[in-house]
Design a protein around this motif. Structure first.
Motif, short mmCIF file in Angstrom:
data_model
loop_
_atom_site.label_atom_id
_atom_site.label_comp_id
_atom_site.label_asym_id
_atom_site.label_seq_id
_atom_site.Cartn_x
_atom_site.Cartn_y
_atom_site.Cartn_z
N ARG A 70 0.87 -1.32 -0.05
CA ARG A 70 -0.02 -0.03 -0.39
C ARG A 70 0.82 1.28 0.32
O ARG A 70 2.00 1.31 0.50
CB ARG A 70 -0.69 -0.20 1.14
N CYS A 72 0.60 5.62 0.15
CA CYS A 72 0.10 7.40 1.14
C CYS A 72 0.72 8.64 0.29
O CYS A 72 1.86 8.40 0.48
CB CYS A 72 0.11 6.85 2.68
N GLU A 103 -7.16 14.15 9.50
CA GLU A 103 -6.58 14.65 7.80
C GLU A 103 -8.06 14.39 7.62
O GLU A 103 -9.12 13.39 7.22
CB GLU A 103 -5.75 13.13 7.62
N LEU A 105 -9.16 11.15 3.86
CA LEU A 105 -8.65 10.54 3.05
C LEU A 105 -9.72 9.71 2.31
O LEU A 105 -10.66 9.21 2.54
CB LEU A 105 -8.18 9.22 4.20
N VAL A 107 -9.13 5.74 -0.67
CA VAL A 107 -8.50 5.01 -0.94
C VAL A 107 -8.83 4.25 -2.02
O VAL A 107 -10.49 4.54 -3.20
CB VAL A 107 -8.96 4.00 -0.07
N ALA A 117 -4.19 5.39 -0.56
CA ALA A 117 -4.17 5.91 0.86
C ALA A 117 -4.01 7.43 -0.39
O ALA A 117 -2.68 7.57 -0.19
CB ALA A 117 -4.32 6.17 2.25
N VAL A 119 -4.36 11.68 0.56
CA VAL A 119 -4.78 12.57 1.60
C VAL A 119 -4.44 13.56 1.64
O VAL A 119 -3.67 14.28 0.76
CB VAL A 119 -4.01 11.13 3.25
#
Length: 124
Positions: A70, A72, A103, A105, A107, A117, A119
């Motif tokens: 993953r 971000c 935050e 967010l 996905v 993600a 953000v």
């Protein structure tokens, strides 16, 4: 000693993944070969990612599969970025929402199904 580190993603879809991360504001720094790359290094500010068509070897010697990592990515405006990604056909897994820690967010899935993600920090 260098403090530089970045994820290396192995995929059969080098061009598609590169285009996905360019939509998130990454810029190509390097690619091999020049026509139809099998390796691309991208940078966004101080963040880096490399995408390669070579199989990643795990402890047992088997290639890693998609969806096993993953990432971000911070952007100025999550909602606007998700709108642009969705319009480009990117799968939105979680619509933008305010998180308890402040935050905003969302996905999305990259072309290999990895969760990314997206953000933004709260505006003061």
């Amino acid at each position: 000693m260098s403090l530089r580190a970045f994820p290396l993603v192995h995929t059969a879809q080098v061009a598609a993944l590169t285009e996905f991360y360019e939509r998130l504001g990454f810029v190509r720094r390097l690619q091999h070969p020049e026509d139809g790359p099998s390796f691309v290094a991208l940078q966004r500010g101080m963040a880096e990612i490399a995408i390669s068509s070579e199989p990643a070897l795990s402890e047992g010697g088997a290639a890693s599969g998609p969806g096993q990592w993953r990432m971000c990515v911070f952007v100025d405006a999550v909602d606007a970025m998700v709108d642009r990604l969705s319009a480009a056909g990117v799968q939105v897994l979680q619509e933008p929402a305010d998180m308890p820690w402040g935050e905003r967010l969302a996905v999305v899935a990259d072309p290999d199904g990895n969760h990314v993600a997206v953000v933004s920090m709260p505006r003061n």
